[in-house]
Design an enzyme around this catalytic site. Structure first.
Site, PDB file in Angstrom:
ATOM      1  N   ALA A 165       0.588  -1.163   0.011  1.00 31.54           N
ATOM      2  CA  ALA A 165       0.372  -0.058  -0.564  1.00 31.54           C
ATOM      3  C   ALA A 165       0.528   0.975  -0.354  1.00 31.54           C
ATOM      4  O   ALA A 165       1.187   2.590  -0.545  1.00 31.54           O
ATOM      5  CB  ALA A 165      -0.925  -0.051   1.051  1.00 31.54           C
ATOM      6  N   GLU A 166       2.051   1.084   0.785  1.00 29.67           N
ATOM      7  CA  GLU A 166       2.695   2.359   1.015  1.00 29.67           C
ATOM      8  C   GLU A 166       3.896   2.153  -0.015  1.00 29.67           C
ATOM      9  O   GLU A 166       4.055   3.649  -0.707  1.00 29.67           O
ATOM     10  CB  GLU A 166       3.361   2.440   2.272  1.00 29.67           C
ATOM     11  CG  GLU A 166       3.402   3.755   3.315  1.00 29.67           C
ATOM     12  CD  GLU A 166       3.949   3.944   4.363  1.00 29.67           C
ATOM     13  OE1 GLU A 166       4.047   2.441   4.823  1.00 29.67           O
ATOM     14  OE2 GLU A 166       4.368   4.862   4.243  1.00 29.67           O
ATOM     15  N   ALA A 167       4.836   0.668  -0.185  1.00 30.02           N
ATOM     16  CA  ALA A 167       5.796   1.511  -1.073  1.00 30.02           C
ATOM     17  C   ALA A 167       5.611   0.017  -1.843  1.00 30.02           C
ATOM     18  O   ALA A 167       4.956  -1.032  -1.741  1.00 30.02           O
ATOM     19  CB  ALA A 167       7.033   0.977   0.094  1.00 30.02           C
ATOM     20  N   ASP A 213       3.581  -0.966  13.673  1.00 28.89           N
ATOM     21  CA  ASP A 213       2.236  -1.944  12.256  1.00 28.89           C
ATOM     22  C   ASP A 213       2.876  -3.634  12.477  1.00 28.89           C
ATOM     23  O   ASP A 213       3.599  -4.642  11.579  1.00 28.89           O
ATOM     24  CB  ASP A 213       2.711  -1.151  10.792  1.00 28.89           C
ATOM     25  CG  ASP A 213       2.216  -1.371   9.968  1.00 28.89           C
ATOM     26  OD1 ASP A 213       0.919  -2.157  10.020  1.00 28.89           O
ATOM     27  OD2 ASP A 213       2.357  -1.928   8.193  1.00 28.89           O
TER      28      ASP A 213
END
Lengths: 339, 222
Positions: free
Chosen positions: B14-16, B128
């Site tokens: 999602a982020e990277a 996380d």
């Protein structure tokens, strides 16, 4: 076998918070009626007892209108569904009482529906989504859910207040007033659209969860300092909280690898949020669905529809056991209608 | 010859995005946080830069705490990229399934709990903790990755949230084993930080859960 089966016709009552809604549907998912009346507080937020009083006062009128719109008589009903929770106690109890009376008087089964599941199921019905990651954002809820091994699971949520609540409180702080058919969020969105400068606010993402209460306090503090333009503040607040919720939604999509996204709840009406979620859906080859406003806000149709789904699997609740459940979490709900 | 095939996209998170590539003739993982079109560019750059720097710092600090993490070779802040050691092994997410014997599963979870304990004891929260961010390598070591949301803090609140996230991740992804797994995690955790501290954090988790929406324990008003 030769017995003729009466077509299923379900009346659903929604009364978890400020809306009193009645929906009537048949088992094909056809919406025969969807009527609601919203309690408008003179000042401040929802006062649970006052909202419940409102529901009791408008209930017969809303019911009458629903029957009129559907073109049926009470005797044509085969099923009653009500929102059993989660929500505000006095409001839930008012809706539940009316549902029990109807079921007992008509001699038909009663089904208790989880409000959050109702939002997801009507969303699926209206958009045609089959197995989505759902972002449900409203005044009382902020959660990301998807179906996984037999249940709807919560993948991410707010650790404190709901996103709609955060926006509403801020809107009230800056002097906006809720009007009939114009939610506070809509007025805030208009102001935000005129903002240009991004003011730094806390950006609090914890794993797949977000926290909004500190951010709200910070935003109110900036407003009270009198040093910032109101439009810029509204703009910054929206950009910030929507970015946070979009980020965790994207995480849930990446994690579950679902091919559909469903945006629902009152805040789903916000165009800016819609566009953000649409961007991430596209990026992950997921189909973006937004529930039409009438069915994204609290409504009776979603309760009726979920009641039909549950009852088709043999679920119903005896009146003496139909207590309301104020804190009934989504993942506690048995959903046998999904294979 | 197999150089031609690289870089290969390993995972689009999602982020990277993670790529396998060569860096000075060594096989590496390149973690690139690309720009997010949905949020304002200004905010986006700030978040990406902060998390890249932070992650690089925490990945190496975690080692000092005795928690295995990939070694960092290079950080490029401008492009929000970290080049790090490639870890062989299996995501714990894929292991905690039905096929793992109960004892082995318990042992793995206790090990994870110990590692979380070491992080917290050292003053780091991961931010996380999910089973997708843990890798079991062939030697039986658990390696923690993805520290982008981590923090250096000794606050009980932050530790509580960290473990609450772990608990919730277990519930949503491995609900069948969630209870026994989390119990094992907390046992391993207590072995490292001590009973008293583990209890304090445990109470905090309860408090955090009660703060959330719709918790049955929140108030007995029915």
């Amino acid at each position: 076998m030769a017995k003729t089966v009466k077509e299923v016709c379900c009346l659903g009552i929604e009364s978890t918070a400020d809306d009193f809604g009645v929906g009537i549907l048949n088992s094909n998912g056809k919406i025969l009626a969807n009527v609601s009346d919203c309690y408008l507080p003179e000042t401040g937020g929802i006062h649970p007892r006052e909202a419940a009083r409102h529901h009791a006062e408008v209930s017969s009128q809303v019911l009458r209108e629903a029957f009129q719109n559907a073109g049926i008589r009470p005797a044509d009903l085969t099923l009653i569904a009500f929102s059993q929770g989660p929500g505000l106690g006095p409001c839930l109890r008012t809706g539940a009482t009316i549902a029990r009376v109807l079921a007992a008087y008509l001699g038909i089964p009663l089904v208790g529906v989880n409000h959050s599941i109702g939002h997801i199921e009507i969303g699926k019905l209206m958009t045609g989504a089959k197995d989505p990651v759902t972002l449900y954002v409203s005044g009382g809820n902020t959660l990301i859910s998807a179906f996984d091994s037999g249940r709807y699971r919560v993948f991410g949520e707010t650790l404190d207040i709901a996103l709609g609540n955060c926006l509403d409180v801020f809107a009230r702080e800056i002097g906006l007033k809720q009007k009939k058919h114009v939610p506070l969020g809509a007025s805030l969105e208009q102001l935000a659209a005129k903002g240009k400068n991004l003011i730094t606010l806390p950006y609090v993402v914890k794993g797949m969860d977000i926290s909004l209460s500190g951010l709200l306090t910070a935003a109110i503090g900036l407003f009270k300092s009198g040093e910032y333009n109101i439009e810029d503040l509204c703009f910054s607040l929206q950009e910030n909280v929507f970015s946070m919720v979009t980020e965790i939604t994207e995480r849930a999509i990446a994690h579950t690898e679902k091919k559909e996204v469903l945006l629902t709840g009152g805040v789903a009406a916000n165009r800016r949020l819609q566009s953000m979620i649409e961007v991430i859906a596209e990026e992950h080859d997921s189909r973006f669905n937004v529930v039409p406003l009438e069915f994204a806000m609290d409504n009776g149709a979603m309760i009726a529809w979920t009641g039909i789904l549950a009852h088709a699997q043999g679920l119903s609740i005896p009146i003496e056991k139909s207590f309301v459940r104020l804190r009934w979490r989504l993942e506690e709900v048995n959903t046998p209608w999904i294979e | 010859m197999d150089r031609v095939a690289l870089p290969v996209l390993l995972k689009k998170g999602a982020e990277a995005s993670l790529f396998i590539d060569y860096w000075h003739s060594r096989k590496v993982v390149v973690k690139k946080r690309s720009a997010k079109k949905y949020r304002p560019a200004e905010l986006d750059l700030k978040i990406r830069t902060y998390r890249t720097i932070h992650e690089a710092q925490l990945l190496s600090e975690a080692k000092k705490a005795g928690v295995p993490t990939p070694t960092i070779f290079f950080v490029d802040i401008k492009s929000s990229t970290i080049i790090m050691e490639m870890i062989d092994g299996e995501q714990v997410k894929r292991l905690i399934g039905a096929e793992l014997p109960e004892k082995v599963r318990g042992g793995l979870c206790a090990k994870i709990g110990e590692l979380i304990g070491r992080l917290h004891h050292y003053g780091i929260v991961h931010g996380d903790l999910t089973t997708s961010n843990m890798i079991l390598n062939p030697e039986g070591k658990v390696i923690f990755v993805d520290f982008g949301l981590g923090e250096k803090t000794r606050e009980v609140e932050a530790r509580g949230v960290d473990l609450h996230l772990m608990k919730r991740a277990l519930k949503s992804t491995h609900h069948k084993f969630a209870k026994e797994c989390f119990r094992a995690v907390m046992k391993g955790y207590a072995d490292v930080v001590g009973k008293k501290e583990a209890e304090e954090v445990s109470n905090k988790i309860g408090e955090i859960e009660k703060r959330g929406r719709y918790n049955e324990k929140r108030r007995k008003d029915q």
